[in-house]
Design an enzyme around this catalytic site. Structure first.
Site, PDB file in Angstrom:
ATOM      1  N   ARG A 193      17.049  20.053  -5.731  1.00  0.00           N
ATOM      2  CA  ARG A 193      18.788  20.274  -5.791  1.00  0.00           C
ATOM      3  C   ARG A 193      18.956  21.673  -5.551  1.00  0.00           C
ATOM      4  NH1 ARG A 193      17.955  15.977  -9.527  1.00  0.00           N
ATOM      5  NH2 ARG A 193      18.860  14.090  -8.711  1.00  0.00           N
ATOM      6  N   LYS A 228      26.453  28.903   5.115  1.00  0.00           N
ATOM      7  CA  LYS A 228      26.380  27.688   5.875  1.00  0.00           C
ATOM      8  C   LYS A 228      25.093  27.394   6.238  1.00  0.00           C
ATOM      9  CE  LYS A 228      31.031  27.309   7.726  1.00  0.00           C
ATOM     10  NZ  LYS A 228      31.757  26.806   9.372  1.00  0.00           N
ATOM     11  N   ARG A 252      38.912  30.588   6.765  1.00  0.00           N
ATOM     12  CA  ARG A 252      37.132  30.808   7.546  1.00  0.00           C
ATOM     13  C   ARG A 252      37.329  30.460   8.813  1.00  0.00           C
ATOM     14  NH1 ARG A 252      31.496  30.166   4.527  1.00  0.00           N
ATOM     15  NH2 ARG A 252      30.391  30.525   6.486  1.00  0.00           N
ATOM     16  N   LYS A 261      33.137  39.594   7.728  1.00  0.00           N
ATOM     17  CA  LYS A 261      32.861  38.084   7.655  1.00  0.00           C
ATOM     18  C   LYS A 261      32.945  37.921   5.963  1.00  0.00           C
ATOM     19  CE  LYS A 261      30.193  34.085   8.566  1.00  0.00           C
ATOM     20  NZ  LYS A 261      29.377  33.461   9.078  1.00  0.00           N
ATOM     21  N   GLU A 298      35.682  26.779   3.879  1.00  0.00           N
ATOM     22  CA  GLU A 298      36.605  26.342   4.804  1.00  0.00           C
ATOM     23  C   GLU A 298      37.528  25.229   4.497  1.00  0.00           C
ATOM     24  OE1 GLU A 298      34.126  26.003   8.325  1.00  0.00           O
ATOM     25  OE2 GLU A 298      35.615  26.368   9.641  1.00  0.00           O
ATOM     26  N   HIS A 344      35.589  30.183  20.047  1.00  0.00           N
ATOM     27  CA  HIS A 344      34.454  29.275  19.971  1.00  0.00           C
ATOM     28  C   HIS A 344      34.814  27.667  20.302  1.00  0.00           C
ATOM     29  CE1 HIS A 344      32.550  32.638  17.676  1.00  0.00           C
ATOM     30  NE2 HIS A 344      31.496  31.740  17.461  1.00  0.00           N
ATOM     31  N   ASN A 347      35.967  31.375  14.058  1.00  0.00           N
ATOM     32  CA  ASN A 347      35.557  30.539  15.182  1.00  0.00           C
ATOM     33  C   ASN A 347      36.765  30.888  16.523  1.00  0.00           C
ATOM     34  OD1 ASN A 347      33.839  28.624  14.034  1.00  0.00           O
ATOM     35  ND2 ASN A 347      35.413  27.516  13.111  1.00  0.00           N
ATOM     36  N   HIS A 389      24.710  31.723  23.464  1.00  0.00           N
ATOM     37  CA  HIS A 389      25.878  31.331  22.737  1.00  0.00           C
ATOM     38  C   HIS A 389      26.830  32.438  22.754  1.00  0.00           C
ATOM     39  CE1 HIS A 389      28.408  30.077  19.689  1.00  0.00           C
ATOM     40  NE2 HIS A 389      28.236  30.890  18.900  1.00  0.00           N
ATOM     41  N   GLU A 421      29.637  38.481  19.275  1.00  0.00           N
ATOM     42  CA  GLU A 421      30.294  38.274  17.828  1.00  0.00           C
ATOM     43  C   GLU A 421      30.739  39.520  17.118  1.00  0.00           C
ATOM     44  OE1 GLU A 421      30.645  35.344  16.357  1.00  0.00           O
ATOM     45  OE2 GLU A 421      29.304  33.854  17.670  1.00  0.00           O
ATOM     46  N   HIS A 435      32.066  26.064  23.021  1.00  0.00           N
ATOM     47  CA  HIS A 435      31.521  25.292  22.600  1.00  0.00           C
ATOM     48  C   HIS A 435      31.399  24.128  23.777  1.00  0.00           C
ATOM     49  CE1 HIS A 435      31.446  25.929  18.090  1.00  0.00           C
ATOM     50  NE2 HIS A 435      30.498  26.504  18.781  1.00  0.00           N
TER      51      HIS A 435
END
Ligand code: GLY
Length: 377
Positions: free
Chosen positions: A137, A159, A258, A243, A253, A265, A262, A282, A201, A269
């Site tokens: 955990r 993340k 947040r 960031k 988020e 993005h 993106n 990317h 980025e 994507h």
């Protein structure tokens, strides 16, 4: 804030998350001293697990492992170091790879006093981070990113996760590291295209959050492309500062803040999903996606056309693409309609208002999306 010699200062950026706050240390030729920083941060450390991308095992992970092995615990015993190397590439972010890591952690007698150290790019950080978040955990975790993309994005903000066969990043957890340690020297072994891709980025932060940084990028693009240490350290630190500010305001988020990370993005994507695997990196797709988003903002009267041309010029100065002749509108639109940022069937986009400021705009008509894609072909 900085420390170290004048010639090669280590920069430090704090991610402000209350009792989960942590520093990001950015230096050059520092990897041999990372073990000291780790022990100073986690003085009770007796067991370190190092998971490295096979591509950076030698020399970077090996240097870190050797210096950790030479360290002593509080009780005067050597720190126990377990190492595992994981194949490069997105396919490693799988249930089966994670399961192998869990078994390895068990075999190494990992417990809550151990620390897991991820050495690699976004794939290794996400995968190892989720192993750290889930084993017993949650155990402590340190990120040592080795790609520019991971240094300025995925290693910061907590993340972690893996892919399911049909869905990217579908299973994971928010699990903040105790420390992020960046040595720009590791970029010397990063292929040119991957390095340049990471600059997309970096430029993104200038557009979404920091007009002064955007000005600085315009003035220093040549130094960045040439990977000059001081410029690279500064660009990484400013990107991490942006960031950290955003993550500090919306860690999980939930408020929408947040989501500004993106920017570009949703288009990116869709480009990546339809262009054929491996066609674009990317960051390259993000660069084109940012141009599509800026075109859309100008088209909708949200921002001045000068933003579009400044962003275009900076992306080109950094060696990034701003158009994609093969962009397939018919294929991209359905992908965007399935995007996480679609709310009740309405297309939503992060769009620029001016350099340094963006907003989330909902209910965009498909025609405007089509025009934005076509503007970059
Ligand atoms: N890469 C986007 C985020 O960390 O939220």
């Amino acid at each position: 804030m900085s420390s170290g010699s004048q010639r090669n200062p280590t920069l430090s950026v704090e991610v402000p998350l209350g009792d989960r706050s942590y520093p990001i240390k950015i230096g050059t030729q520092q990897i041999d001293s990372f073990s000291q920083t780790i022990l100073a941060t986690l003085p009770d450390l007796s067991h370190a697990l190092v998971i490295a991308d096979t591509a950076v095992e030698d020399p970077w992970a090996k240097q870190l492992t050797d210096s950790l092995t030479a360290c002593q615990t509080e009780g005067g015993k050597p720190v126990r170091v377990s190492t595992l190397s994981v194949p490069s590439g997105e396919t490693s972010k799988s249930v089966s790879q994670l399961s192998e890591i869990w078994q390895w952690m068990l075999d190494c007698s990992t417990d809550r006093s151990s620390v897991l150290i991820a050495v690699g790019g976004g794939v290794i950080g996400d995968l190892a981070g989720f192993a750290a978040a889930s084993f017993t955990r949650g155990i402590r975790f340190i990120q040592v990113p080795t790609t520019l993309l991971a240094m300025v994005d995925s290693s910061v903000g907590g993340k972690t996760g893996i892919n399911l066969p049909t869905s990217k990043n579908m299973v994971g957890a928010f699990w903040q590291p105790s420390l992020v340690l960046i040595d720009t020297d590791v970029l010397s072994t990063l292929p040119e295209r991957a390095y340049i891709s990471g600059l997309a980025e970096v430029i993104k932060y200038g557009v979404i959050d920091d007009a002064d940084f955007f000005d600085w990028l315009e003035a220093n693009a040549t130094k960045l492309v040439a990977r000059e240490d001081e410029a690279v350290r500064h660009a990484i630190a400013e990107s991490c500062r942006s960031k950290s500010r955003v993550v500090g305001e919306d860690e999980r988020e939930t408020s929408g803040r947040r989501a500004i990370l993106n920017y570009g993005h949703t288009f990116a994507h869709a480009i990546e999903a339809t262009a054929g695997y491996g066609e674009l990196l990317h960051g390259e797709a993000v660069a084109i996606g940012m141009q599509m988003a800026a075109n859309m903002a100008v088209d909708l009267g949200m921002c001045d056309a000068s933003l579009l041309s400044r962003q275009n010029d900076l992306l080109l100065a950094c060696g990034l693409p701003t158009t994609f002749a093969e962009a397939d509108v018919d294929a991209m639109l359905p992908v965007m309609q399935r995007d996480k940022k679609v709310s009740h069937g309405k297309l939503r986009f992060i769009l620029p208002e001016r350099i340094g400021s963006v907003g989330l705009v909902g209910d965009i008509a498909p025609d405007a999306v089509i025009r934005a894609i076509e503007s970059c072909r």
